[in-house]
Enzyme design. Structure first.
Site, PDB file in Angstrom:
ATOM      1  N   TRP A  10       0.692  -1.148   0.063  1.00 20.94           N
ATOM      2  CA  TRP A  10       0.010   0.005   0.029  1.00 20.94           C
ATOM      3  C   TRP A  10       0.779   1.122   0.062  1.00 20.94           C
ATOM      4  CZ3 TRP A  10      -4.467  -0.728   4.050  1.00 20.94           C
ATOM      5  CH2 TRP A  10      -5.250  -1.883   3.788  1.00 20.94           C
ATOM      6  N   GLU A 170      12.168  -6.119  -8.532  1.00 22.51           N
ATOM      7  CA  GLU A 170      11.439  -4.872  -9.260  1.00 22.51           C
ATOM      8  C   GLU A 170      12.346  -3.920  -9.826  1.00 22.51           C
ATOM      9  OE1 GLU A 170       7.674  -4.372  -6.346  1.00 22.51           O
ATOM     10  OE2 GLU A 170       9.351  -3.347  -5.482  1.00 22.51           O
ATOM     11  N   SER A 216       4.366  -1.875 -11.810  1.00 25.45           N
ATOM     12  CA  SER A 216       3.259  -1.853 -12.701  1.00 25.45           C
ATOM     13  C   SER A 216       2.591  -3.017 -13.455  1.00 25.45           C
ATOM     14  CB  SER A 216       3.657  -0.859 -14.085  1.00 25.45           C
ATOM     15  OG  SER A 216       4.129   0.278 -13.597  1.00 25.45           O
ATOM     16  N   GLY A 237       1.852  -2.724  -6.287  1.00 27.64           N
ATOM     17  CA  GLY A 237       1.822  -1.193  -5.664  1.00 27.64           C
ATOM     18  C   GLY A 237       0.375  -0.535  -5.842  1.00 27.64           C
ATOM     19  N   GLY A 238       0.344   0.202  -7.049  1.00 28.01           N
ATOM     20  CA  GLY A 238      -0.797   1.031  -7.421  1.00 28.01           C
ATOM     21  C   GLY A 238      -2.056   0.056  -7.197  1.00 28.01           C
TER      22      GLY A 238
HETATM   23  P1  PGA Z   1       3.620  -0.481  -8.805  1.00 27.79           P
HETATM   24  O1  PGA Z   1       4.606  -0.649  -7.262  1.00 27.79           O
HETATM   25  O2  PGA Z   1       2.825  -1.761  -8.925  1.00 27.79           O
HETATM   26  O3  PGA Z   1       2.751   0.707  -8.288  1.00 27.79           O
HETATM   27  O4  PGA Z   1       4.514  -0.227  -9.805  1.00 27.79           O
HETATM   28  C1  PGA Z   1       5.197  -1.789  -7.044  1.00 27.79           C
HETATM   29  C2  PGA Z   1       5.971  -1.847  -6.098  1.00 27.79           C
HETATM   30  O5  PGA Z   1       6.565  -0.696  -5.926  1.00 27.79           O
HETATM   31  O6  PGA Z   1       5.983  -2.733  -4.948  1.00 27.79           O
END
Ligand code: PGA
Length: 253
Positions: A10, A170, A216, A237-238
């Protein structure tokens, strides 16, 4: 067999009410849609830990994680939260070494090695993040760069401890940018990381290590990413801030 894991990061989002709503929706959808064979880990900011835990209850397949822990055991470290405290609140996972912490809070491989040890000492599963910048990817040294992050922070562990670690690859250029790595790029790096782990800890341990992709990932690209042999889930993330998207990702294997 290695575990399939979808961890929602989050980050620094969600007020109390928003976090309660998101968690309730996720728990209800997960149950109603009978999602299985995957562990969904919710990693909210610290103050949410206890109320989110109550909402998760004993829902099979949903676990609780934190986004960081201290490298210290306990004591006069104002503003820090230890692995020991997290464990006492029922936290099971902790994200360590996220690129945002490496970049904005200057966390280096050495400090992360200490954090990983703290987490393991208190029974938390580290989700250890690694990944290269765009410059490094362009220079073509991404594989050695990311392997080095693992070597420095994890290769001192005993095999028993290493067997408990989850890896999240990542690429920094893909985080929050909407520019995801292609499934082939993810697979290439995941396979390289698995070989690297095998070179130190043996093939069996490496084959049982879950390696997640982050950057992403969303309901539109998750299926292709997770179809790759060495991609065992995602750090999201998002898309983890929207219950429908997060649940759809858990159903993308
Ligand atoms: P994102 O972030 O899915 O918004 O790109 C992933 C993360 O930083 O864990």
């Amino acid at each position: 067999m290695r575990k399939k894991i979808i961890a929602g990061n989050w980050k620094m989002n969600m007020t109390f009410d928003e976090g309660q709503k998101l968690t309730s929706e996720i728990v209800n959808m997960f149950k109603d849609e009978a999602v299985k064979d995957v562990i969904a880990v919710l990693n909210p900011p610290f103050p949410h830990i206890f109320p989110v835990k109550k909402l998760i209850g004993d829902t099979p397949g949903i676990a609780l994680g934190a986004q960081n822990c201290s490298a210290m055991e306990s004591g006069a470290f104002t503003g820090e939260v230890s692995a020991k405290i997290l464990a006492s609140f029922g936290v099971q996972y902790v994200i360590l070494g996220h690129s945002e912490r490496r970049e904005y809070f200057k966390e280096d491989n050495e400090l992360l090695a200490l954090k990983v040890k703290q987490a393991l000492a208190h029974g938390l599963t580290p989700i250890f993040c690694c990944g290269e910048s765009l410059e490094i990817r362009m220079a073509g040294t991404h594989e050695s760069n990311v392997k080095f992050q693992l070597t420095e922070s994890l290769f001192d562990l005993s095999p028993e401890d290493m067997a408990k670690v989850v890896i999240a690859y990542e690429p920094i250029w893909a985080i929050g940018t909407g520019k995801t790595a292609t499934a082939d790029q993810a697979q290439e790096m995941h396979a390289a990381l698995r070989r690297h782990i095998a070179s130190k800890f043996g093939k069996e341990l490496a084959n049982n290590t879950s390696i997640l992709y982050g950057g992403s990932a969303n309901p539109g690209n998750a299926k292709e990413l997770f179809s790759k042999e060495d991609v065992d889930g995602g750090l999201i993330g998002g898309a983890s801030l929207k219950s429908r998207d997060f649940i759809d990702i858990t159903k993308s294997f």
